[in-house]
Design an enzyme around this catalytic site. Structure first.
Site, PDB file in Angstrom:
ATOM      1  N   SER A  34       3.443  -2.424  10.307  1.00  0.00           N
ATOM      2  CA  SER A  34       4.889  -2.428  10.552  1.00  0.00           C
ATOM      3  C   SER A  34       5.571  -3.746  10.184  1.00  0.00           C
ATOM      4  O   SER A  34       6.492  -4.191  10.866  1.00  0.00           O
ATOM      5  CB  SER A  34       5.185  -2.052  12.012  1.00  0.00           C
ATOM      6  OG  SER A  34       4.753  -0.728  12.270  1.00  0.00           O
ATOM      7  N   ASN A  38       0.857  -1.186   0.000  1.00  0.00           N
ATOM      8  CA  ASN A  38       0.000   0.000   0.000  1.00  0.00           C
ATOM      9  C   ASN A  38       0.892   1.233   0.000  1.00  0.00           C
ATOM     10  O   ASN A  38       1.519   1.549   1.016  1.00  0.00           O
ATOM     11  CB  ASN A  38      -0.875  -0.033   1.269  1.00  0.00           C
ATOM     12  CG  ASN A  38      -1.694   1.240   1.438  1.00  0.00           C
ATOM     13  OD1 ASN A  38      -1.804   2.050   0.531  1.00  0.00           O
ATOM     14  ND2 ASN A  38      -2.267   1.408   2.620  1.00  0.00           N
TER      15      ASN A  38
HETATM   16  C1  PEP Z   1      -0.734  -0.027   6.016  1.00  0.00           C
HETATM   17  O1  PEP Z   1      -0.859   1.156   5.836  1.00  0.00           O
HETATM   18  O2  PEP Z   1      -1.594  -0.803   5.540  1.00  0.00           O
HETATM   19  C2  PEP Z   1       0.405  -0.501   6.777  1.00  0.00           C
HETATM   20  C3  PEP Z   1       0.395  -1.735   7.213  1.00  0.00           C
HETATM   21  O3  PEP Z   1       1.422   0.393   6.988  1.00  0.00           O
HETATM   22  P1  PEP Z   1       2.867   0.070   7.608  1.00  0.00           P
HETATM   23  O4  PEP Z   1       3.366  -1.207   7.006  1.00  0.00           O
HETATM   24  O5  PEP Z   1       3.713   1.251   7.228  1.00  0.00           O
HETATM   25  O6  PEP Z   1       2.684  -0.062   9.091  1.00  0.00           O
END
Ligand code: PEP
Length: 248
Positions: free
Chosen positions: A208, A9
Site C-alpha cells: 500500500s 508490480n
Molecule cells: C505488491 O503486490 O507487491 C504490493 C505491494 O501491492 P500494493 O502496493 O497494491 O499493496
C-alpha cells in the site's frame, strides 16, 4: 552506496493499451535519480521492452520456474524472461506463496535459476496479520529470509522486499517504527548470512505504498525503495512515488 530502487508490480493487469503508461513514465523520468523497474505480466514483457527502447527503466518478470526448460505447461523459465527483455524477476510474492503454495525452498530454487540466467531476484517476504498479532513477525521474516536466499546471492543479483501480507492491496501500512524494526532486522541478518555482501543488498518496503505516504516511508533507515502494486499501474501515481524516492 546502495542506489535506490522503485519497482512496480503490475500483477495480472495490463493489455497492449496499457503500454502507454510505461511510455508516459519514461517521458517524465528520462534521467531518474533512482533505479526504476516495471514488472508487467509476462505477455507484455517483450512489447514493453520494444516500447521503452533505451529508456532507463528496467523490466522484470513476476515469477519463474526453477528449471531451465522442459515439460512444465504454463510455466516460464528465467532464461525466457531474460530473452523477452527482463533483467529482474519477482520471486516469492505472498500471492504466489498463498495461491500456489510456494515454500521457501521453492523460492530459493527459483532464485538460483534466476541467478543462473543473469536475472536479479527480487525476493519477497512478510508476515501475515496473525503472525504479527502473535508477536511472531521477526521469527517469520528470519525463517523466510534464511530459507529463500540462494547460495551465491550478492548485492548485485539480489533485492529483498519486505511486504507484510496484511498491507498488500489493503490500504493499510505498518507504522514507521514497525517498518524500521523489520528493515533493521533484515540488514543485520543479511550481514550474518552474507558477510560484507549483506550491506550491498537493497531492502524495499512493499504494501500500500502511495504518493501520499511514500515520502514518510522513504525517510526511514534501511529503506532503499519500494515494491509497489496498485499505485504502479498509472504513470502519474508511480511517477509521484519515484519523485519522492529521488528526493529522499
Ligand atoms: C505488491 O503486490 O507487491 C504490493 C505491494 O501491492 P500494493 O502496493 O497494491 O499493496
Amino acid at each position: 552506496m546502495r542506489r535506490k530502487l522503485a519497482a512496480g508490480n503490475w500483477k495480472m493487469n495490463g493489455l497492449a493499451a496499457d503500454l502507454a503508461e510505461a511510455q508516459a513514465l519514461a517521458a517524465d523520468h528520462g534521467a531518474p535519480g533512482c533505479d526504476i523497474l516495471i514488472c508487467p505480466p509476462a505477455t507484455l514483457l517483450s512489447r514493453m521492452a520494444d516500447t521503452l527502447g533505451h529508456a532507463p527503466i528496467a523490466l522484470g518478470g513476476q515469477d519463474c520456474h526453477a528449471g531451465a526448460a522442459g515439460a512444465h505447461t504454463g510455466d516460464v523459465s528465467a532464461a525466457m524472461l531474460a530473452d523477452a527483455g527482463a533483467s529482474h524477476v519477482i520471486l516469492g510474492h505472498s500471492e504466489r506463496r498463498a495461491d500456489h503454495a510456494e515454500t521457501d525452498a521453492a523460492v530459493r530454487a527459483k532464485a538460483a535459476a534466476a541467478q543462473a540466467a543473469g536475472l536479479v531476484a527480487v525476493i519477497c517476504l512478510g508476515e501475515t496479520e496473525a503472525d504479527r498479532d502473535a508477536g511472531r513477525t521477526l521469527e517469520v521474516i528470519d525463517r523466510q529470509l534464511a530459507g529463500s536466499l540462494p547460495g551465491g546471492a550478492t548485492g548485485a543479483n539480489t533485492v529483498i522486499a519486505y511486504e507484510p501480507v496484511w498491507a498488500i492491496g489493503s490500504g493499510r501500512t505498518p507504522t514507521p517504527d514497525q517498518i524500521a524494526e523489520v528493515h533493521a532486522f533484515l540488514r543485520a541478518r543479511l550481514t550474518d548470512l552474507m558477510a560484507a555482501e549483506g550491506a550491498a543488498v537493497r531492502l524495499l518496503y512493499g504494501g500500500s505504498v502511495k504518493p501520499g505516504n511514500a515520502a514518510e516511508i522513504f525517510a526511514l533507515p534501511e529503506v532503499d525503495g519500494a515494491l509497489v502494486g496498485g499505485a504502479s499501474l498509472k504513470a502519474a501515481d508511480f511517477g509521484a512515488i519515484i519523485t519522492a524516492l529521488e528526493q529522499a
